[in-house]
Design an enzyme around this catalytic site. Structure first.
Site, PDB file in Angstrom:
ATOM      1  N   TRP A   1      -2.901  -2.516  -1.635  1.00 46.01           N
ATOM      2  CA  TRP A   1      -2.476  -3.835  -2.123  1.00 46.01           C
ATOM      3  C   TRP A   1      -3.195  -4.811  -1.216  1.00 46.01           C
ATOM      4  O   TRP A   1      -2.880  -4.930  -0.035  1.00 46.01           O
ATOM      5  CB  TRP A   1      -0.957  -3.964  -2.009  1.00 46.01           C
ATOM      6  CG  TRP A   1      -0.373  -5.190  -2.633  1.00 46.01           C
ATOM      7  CD1 TRP A   1      -0.106  -5.415  -3.944  1.00 46.01           C
ATOM      8  CD2 TRP A   1       0.016  -6.381  -1.937  1.00 46.01           C
ATOM      9  NE1 TRP A   1       0.448  -6.655  -4.125  1.00 46.01           N
ATOM     10  CE2 TRP A   1       0.522  -7.284  -2.919  1.00 46.01           C
ATOM     11  CE3 TRP A   1       0.001  -6.787  -0.618  1.00 46.01           C
ATOM     12  CZ2 TRP A   1       1.006  -8.544  -2.598  1.00 46.01           C
ATOM     13  CZ3 TRP A   1       0.477  -8.041  -0.292  1.00 46.01           C
ATOM     14  CH2 TRP A   1       0.968  -8.915  -1.286  1.00 46.01           C
TER      15      TRP A   1
ATOM     16  N   CYS B   1       0.836  -1.206   0.000  1.00 47.38           N
ATOM     17  CA  CYS B   1       0.000   0.000   0.000  1.00 47.38           C
ATOM     18  C   CYS B   1       0.869   1.253   0.000  1.00 47.38           C
ATOM     19  O   CYS B   1       2.007   1.251   0.439  1.00 47.38           O
ATOM     20  CB  CYS B   1      -0.872   0.025   1.249  1.00 47.38           C
ATOM     21  SG  CYS B   1      -1.857  -1.446   1.441  1.00 47.38           S
TER      22      CYS B   1
ATOM     23  N   GLU C   1      18.403 -15.597 -10.698  1.00 46.54           N
ATOM     24  CA  GLU C   1      17.940 -14.225 -10.912  1.00 46.54           C
ATOM     25  C   GLU C   1      17.272 -14.088 -12.278  1.00 46.54           C
ATOM     26  O   GLU C   1      16.211 -13.462 -12.410  1.00 46.54           O
ATOM     27  CB  GLU C   1      19.111 -13.259 -10.773  1.00 46.54           C
ATOM     28  CG  GLU C   1      18.794 -11.809 -11.059  1.00 46.54           C
ATOM     29  CD  GLU C   1      17.728 -11.217 -10.154  1.00 46.54           C
ATOM     30  OE1 GLU C   1      17.363 -11.848  -9.151  1.00 46.54           O
ATOM     31  OE2 GLU C   1      17.220 -10.132 -10.487  1.00 46.54           O
TER      32      GLU C   1
ATOM     33  N   HIS D   1      19.781 -34.667 -12.649  1.00 46.70           N
ATOM     34  CA  HIS D   1      19.145 -35.157 -11.407  1.00 46.70           C
ATOM     35  C   HIS D   1      17.658 -34.866 -11.385  1.00 46.70           C
ATOM     36  O   HIS D   1      17.057 -34.722 -10.325  1.00 46.70           O
ATOM     37  CB  HIS D   1      19.840 -34.528 -10.190  1.00 46.70           C
ATOM     38  CG  HIS D   1      21.290 -34.882 -10.097  1.00 46.70           C
ATOM     39  ND1 HIS D   1      21.734 -36.147  -9.777  1.00 46.70           N
ATOM     40  CD2 HIS D   1      22.390 -34.142 -10.351  1.00 46.70           C
ATOM     41  CE1 HIS D   1      23.059 -36.164  -9.806  1.00 46.70           C
ATOM     42  NE2 HIS D   1      23.484 -34.974 -10.156  1.00 46.70           N
TER      43      HIS D   1
ATOM     44  N   ASN E   1      -1.268   1.082   5.956  1.00 47.17           N
ATOM     45  CA  ASN E   1      -0.405   0.124   5.285  1.00 47.17           C
ATOM     46  C   ASN E   1       0.068  -0.835   6.360  1.00 47.17           C
ATOM     47  O   ASN E   1       0.565  -0.391   7.399  1.00 47.17           O
ATOM     48  CB  ASN E   1       0.789   0.852   4.637  1.00 47.17           C
ATOM     49  CG  ASN E   1       1.716  -0.106   3.900  1.00 47.17           C
ATOM     50  OD1 ASN E   1       1.360  -1.274   3.688  1.00 47.17           O
ATOM     51  ND2 ASN E   1       2.881   0.362   3.526  1.00 47.17           N
ATOM     52  N   GLY E   2      -0.112  -2.136   6.151  1.00 45.71           N
ATOM     53  CA  GLY E   2       0.314  -3.118   7.156  1.00 45.71           C
ATOM     54  C   GLY E   2      -0.792  -4.144   7.374  1.00 45.71           C
ATOM     55  O   GLY E   2      -1.724  -4.239   6.597  1.00 45.71           O
TER      56      GLY E   2
ATOM     57  N   GLU F   1       8.511 -13.002 -12.960  1.00 47.30           N
ATOM     58  CA  GLU F   1       7.749 -11.917 -12.317  1.00 47.30           C
ATOM     59  C   GLU F   1       7.240 -10.868 -13.303  1.00 47.30           C
ATOM     60  O   GLU F   1       6.298 -10.150 -12.991  1.00 47.30           O
ATOM     61  CB  GLU F   1       8.553 -11.265 -11.200  1.00 47.30           C
ATOM     62  CG  GLU F   1       9.771 -10.502 -11.616  1.00 47.30           C
ATOM     63  CD  GLU F   1      10.438  -9.818 -10.404  1.00 47.30           C
ATOM     64  OE1 GLU F   1       9.755  -9.454  -9.451  1.00 47.30           O
ATOM     65  OE2 GLU F   1      11.663  -9.663 -10.452  1.00 47.30           O
TER      66      GLU F   1
ATOM     67  N   ARG G   1       4.699   0.668  -6.164  1.00 52.12           N
ATOM     68  CA  ARG G   1       4.677  -0.187  -4.964  1.00 52.12           C
ATOM     69  C   ARG G   1       3.717  -1.351  -5.137  1.00 52.12           C
ATOM     70  O   ARG G   1       3.753  -2.302  -4.380  1.00 52.12           O
ATOM     71  CB  ARG G   1       4.287   0.638  -3.734  1.00 52.12           C
ATOM     72  CG  ARG G   1       5.288   1.706  -3.337  1.00 52.12           C
ATOM     73  CD  ARG G   1       4.709   2.651  -2.299  1.00 52.12           C
ATOM     74  NE  ARG G   1       4.405   1.980  -1.055  1.00 52.12           N
ATOM     75  CZ  ARG G   1       5.311   1.811  -0.067  1.00 52.12           C
ATOM     76  NH1 ARG G   1       6.537   2.250  -0.254  1.00 52.12           N
ATOM     77  NH2 ARG G   1       5.010   1.197   1.046  1.00 52.12           N
TER      78      ARG G   1
ATOM     79  N   LYS H   1      13.363 -12.925 -12.838  1.00 49.74           N
ATOM     80  CA  LYS H   1      12.962 -11.835 -13.734  1.00 49.74           C
ATOM     81  C   LYS H   1      11.905 -12.332 -14.723  1.00 49.74           C
ATOM     82  O   LYS H   1      10.883 -11.705 -14.956  1.00 49.74           O
ATOM     83  CB  LYS H   1      14.187 -11.319 -14.496  1.00 49.74           C
ATOM     84  CG  LYS H   1      15.205 -10.578 -13.662  1.00 49.74           C
ATOM     85  CD  LYS H   1      14.805  -9.178 -13.254  1.00 49.74           C
ATOM     86  CE  LYS H   1      14.184  -9.014 -11.929  1.00 49.74           C
ATOM     87  NZ  LYS H   1      14.800  -9.423 -10.713  1.00 49.74           N
TER      88      LYS H   1
ATOM     89  N   LYS I   1       6.691  -3.457  -5.002  1.00 52.74           N
ATOM     90  CA  LYS I   1       8.122  -3.143  -5.037  1.00 52.74           C
ATOM     91  C   LYS I   1       8.773  -3.353  -3.678  1.00 52.74           C
ATOM     92  O   LYS I   1       9.915  -3.788  -3.606  1.00 52.74           O
ATOM     93  CB  LYS I   1       8.328  -1.691  -5.472  1.00 52.74           C
ATOM     94  CG  LYS I   1       9.789  -1.272  -5.596  1.00 52.74           C
ATOM     95  CD  LYS I   1      10.498  -2.084  -6.654  1.00 52.74           C
ATOM     96  CE  LYS I   1      11.965  -1.720  -6.789  1.00 52.74           C
ATOM     97  NZ  LYS I   1      12.671  -2.647  -7.688  1.00 52.74           N
TER      98      LYS I   1
HETATM   99  C1  AGP Z   1      12.916  -8.683  -7.491  1.00 53.28           C
HETATM  100  O1  AGP Z   1      12.801  -8.335  -8.855  1.00 53.28           O
HETATM  101  C2  AGP Z   1      11.626  -8.432  -6.731  1.00 53.28           C
HETATM  102  N1  AGP Z   1      11.193  -7.106  -6.890  1.00 53.28           N
HETATM  103  C3  AGP Z   1      11.722  -8.881  -5.279  1.00 53.28           C
HETATM  104  O2  AGP Z   1      12.146 -10.219  -5.268  1.00 53.28           O
HETATM  105  C4  AGP Z   1      12.704  -8.069  -4.391  1.00 53.28           C
HETATM  106  O3  AGP Z   1      14.038  -8.328  -4.765  1.00 53.28           O
HETATM  107  C5  AGP Z   1      12.516  -8.514  -2.932  1.00 53.28           C
HETATM  108  O4  AGP Z   1      11.188  -8.254  -2.548  1.00 53.28           O
HETATM  109  C6  AGP Z   1      13.485  -7.830  -1.959  1.00 53.28           C
HETATM  110  O5  AGP Z   1      13.248  -6.456  -1.972  1.00 53.28           O
HETATM  111  P1  AGP Z   1      14.315  -5.499  -1.216  1.00 53.28           P
HETATM  112  O6  AGP Z   1      15.626  -5.644  -1.946  1.00 53.28           O
HETATM  113  O7  AGP Z   1      13.720  -4.123  -1.316  1.00 53.28           O
HETATM  114  O8  AGP Z   1      14.439  -5.970   0.205  1.00 53.28           O
END
Ligand code: AGP
Length: 617
Positions: A75, A2, A490, A513, A101-102, A497, A27, A494, A612
């Site tokens: 969110w 949020c 990684e 395996h 938010n929370g 997501e 966000r 990417k 984010k």
């Molecule tokens: C990565 O592309 C994502 N946005 C997510 O995995 C992110 O890396 C993770 O939530 C950690 O966020 P931070 O680095 O702000 O702690």
């Protein structure tokens, strides 16, 4: 997660709130709303499911007036994304409005008790329960001063709550006052000229001011025409530090790029230079990191390192594990932050913990930091957002100086995190066994990386064509060995997501395996196979995939043209020492996922279900 923005001042509030919400879009959210207090102090409440554009249309139709207000992007945690569940929420009287938010963990028993008292709820959210709770204390108070009454009601309501919150509350009886409070979800005060702001993060404020006050857990802030005050939740004056935001509105702008993610991929030569700037000493052939707050003797006594993070930050930590052990010969372990916080890890006085976080607000990473400190461990942060909660609660650390990263998918912050971990490897290595010659060679190689990334970016069109070829793949496999295994993870993250194609990352040798059962013509395999000691092993794995008619995309070092004979596509990266390869091999994977998502018509910067900064557990 949020987003919150509130405004009190002399200007019309609704355009300020809408613009602030737009800057918080990254966000992640699924509904939005605002509450304004007009000239006659009447309350105007507008909230809609969907994008901010939907809210903007509703606001322009109503054309609400008012120079104070609060607004929110939601969110969803409790309850679907609907108009009713959107914030702000009201109390029984309809006079108190609240954004949050929370997560209120004990919202159900509180809601049941309030229902017994006759309260009627319109939504399924935990936030509405908090609004009714605070409103009940406000109505029951005999305090004549409206501002004090609202502050006391917020304190009383929050005292009943278990969970996390960043809130902003207003009341019709005191329309020129905003009361904010935080526990676990960030809030920052923007200090304008004759006007004040309250927001979840500084990106919503930099258009108006770069002077900010970051609130700490249990702080309560009151904004009014007269200014702002910060107290503890018991009402005692709290310490206030005014910080200067280290970027401008232009830095956070998208510029000529179609998406923030592409802009941030292209920013990497510059962001890496920022990560290295002033931190490489040729005289001493080592890294200079003043923020660690540790003497050389203390650094020398470190005999074990733990690295924790989530998502991309965890992948950077995995690269860090290889770097610390190969460059500094220090036993290093990596733990996903959400696991570390519950694991009873044995430590001793020589153990040093690092937490890695772009936002500096990820609740699982913050919890890992607090767990480490509870054990009496020194815990340092590798963080992007200056003065974020993790940065402030760490015992020191290193800012990665990547600038604002708006795209939900982390790109430039991954390479900057890896660069900082490389600097740490150099620093610890030179304390132990690396010679000055070794150190100078590493410095030379590090300083060449930004230009080498520029070389890779010139292949964008080629990578775009490869992405379009596989845009309808059923899934994708990413393989790498040694410190390119985290790069495979990684690359898979990417792809998952932002293109929503299921993808997984594996050590190349793991193919036989079980993973190889997935290989088939519409399941491309991406091999990160630079010219290193395990290149031939990777070639064998590529042959295994080819023998089963799996398409192969290879990322390898310029000159290893033999891969063209056994793969469908080869993307070349410049030659560099093995320990620096992740900084180069990840770039093609970032572009591959970006162009795949674009080809699939996905919302690249705001992928579905994602946020984010993950500030809820
Ligand atoms: C990565 O592309 C994502 N946005 C997510 O995995 C992110 O890396 C993770 O939530 C950690 O966020 P931070 O680095 O702000 O702690």
């Amino acid at each position: 997660m949020c987003g919150i923005i509130g405004y009190i001042g002399k200007r019309q509030a609704s355009p300020i709130l809408l613009d602030g919400l737009r800057r918080l879009e990254y966000r992640g959210y699924d509904s939005a709303g605002m509450a304004l207090f007009g000239a006659g102090h009447q309350l105007e409440l507008v909230k809609r499911a969907g994008r901010i554009e939907t809210l903007r249309k509703a606001v322009s139709d109503l054309n609400p007036q008012g120079t104070s207000g609060i607004s929110h992007t939601r969110w969803a945690t409790h309850g679907a994304p609907t108009d009713e569940n959107a914030h702000p929420h009201q109390d029984s009287s309809g006079k108190l409005v609240l954004v949050h938010n929370g997560v209120i963990e004990n919202y159900q028993p509180l809601r049941d008790h309030l229902i017994e008292e006759g309260h009627v709820f319109e939504s399924q959210t935990d936030t509405e329960v908090l609004a009714h709770l605070i409103g009940r204390f406000f109505d029951a108070s005999d305090e004549a001063d409206g501002e004090k009454r609202l502050i006391a009601a917020v304190q009383a309501g929050l005292a009943k709550v278990k969970g996390t919150y960043g809130i902003a509350a207003m009341h019709v009886d005191v329309p020129d006052v905003i009361v904010g409070a935080r526990l676990g979800s960030p809030l920052v005060v923007g200090l304008g000229k004759g006007e004040h702001f309250l927001a979840s993060d500084v990106s919503a404020l930099v258009a108006h001011t770069r002077d900010v006050v970051y609130l700490n857990d249990y702080d309560i802030v009151t904004l009014s025409d007269g200014g702002y005050t910060v107290t503890s939740h018991e009402g005692r004056p709290a310490s206030v530090t005014i910080s200067r935001v280290d970027f401008t509105e232009d830095d956070a702008d998208i510029g000529e790029f179609p998406h923030y993610m592409l802009k941030e991929i292209y920013e990497q030569p510059a962001s890496l230079q920022n990560a290295l700037r002033g931190r490489l000493s040729r005289d001493e052939a080592t890294a200079v990191l003043g923020g660690l707050n540790m003497t050389p003797q203390e650094l020398r006594n470190v005999d074990r390192i733990i690295l924790s993070g989530c998502g991309t930050a965890f992948h950077a930590a995995m690269v860090g594990e290889y770097l610390m052990e190969s460059m500094a010969r220090i036993p290093t372990e990596v733990e996903i932050a959400s696991e570390f916080r519950y694991r009873n890890v044995p430590t001793d006085k020589g153990t040093l913990q690092f937490v890695i976080s772009q936002s500096g607000e990820t609740i699982d990473t913050l919890a890992a930091l607090r767990e480490a400190k509870r054990k009496g461990m020194r815990c340092l942060g590798v963080v992007n957002n200056v003065a974020s909660t993790i940065a402030r609660e760490s015992d020191g650390g290193v800012y990665i100086h990547a600038g604002p990263e708006v795209g939900v998918a982390a790109t430039k912050t991954f390479t900057s995190q890896v660069a900082v971990l490389t600097l740490l490897g150099l620093l610890f290595g030179r304390i132990h066994h690396l010679s000055s010659v070794d150190g100078l060679e590493m410095i030379d190689a590090l300083e060449a990386i930004p230009d080498q990334i520029r070389e890779i970016l010139k292949q964008a069109d080629k990578i775009k064509a490869i992405a379009e070829k596989h845009a309808n793949a059923e899934g994708m496999l990413f393989m790498g060995r040694q410190l390119n295994y985290p790069v495979a993870l990684e690359g898979a993250l990417k792809m998952k997501e932002i293109s929503y194609i299921y993808a997984s990352g594996h050590p190349s040798a793991e193919l036989k395996h079980g993973v190889i059962a997935l290989v088939k013509p519409d399941m491309p395999s991406v091999f990160i196979a630079p010219d290193d000691a395990v290149f031939d092993k990777n070639v064998s794995n590529i042959e295994e995939v080819r023998a089963r008619k799996g398409p192969v995309i290879a990322v390898t070092t310029v000159g290893r043209t033999e891969l063209e004979r056994i793969t469908d596509d080869v993307i070349y990266v410049p030659e560099c020492p093995t320990f620096l390869a992740p900084l180069l091999t990840v770039i093609p994977l970032q572009l591959l996922s970006y162009y795949t998502a674009v080809a699939r018509g996905c919302d690249v910067d705001k992928p579905r279900n994602l946020a984010k900064s993950v500030t809820v557990e």
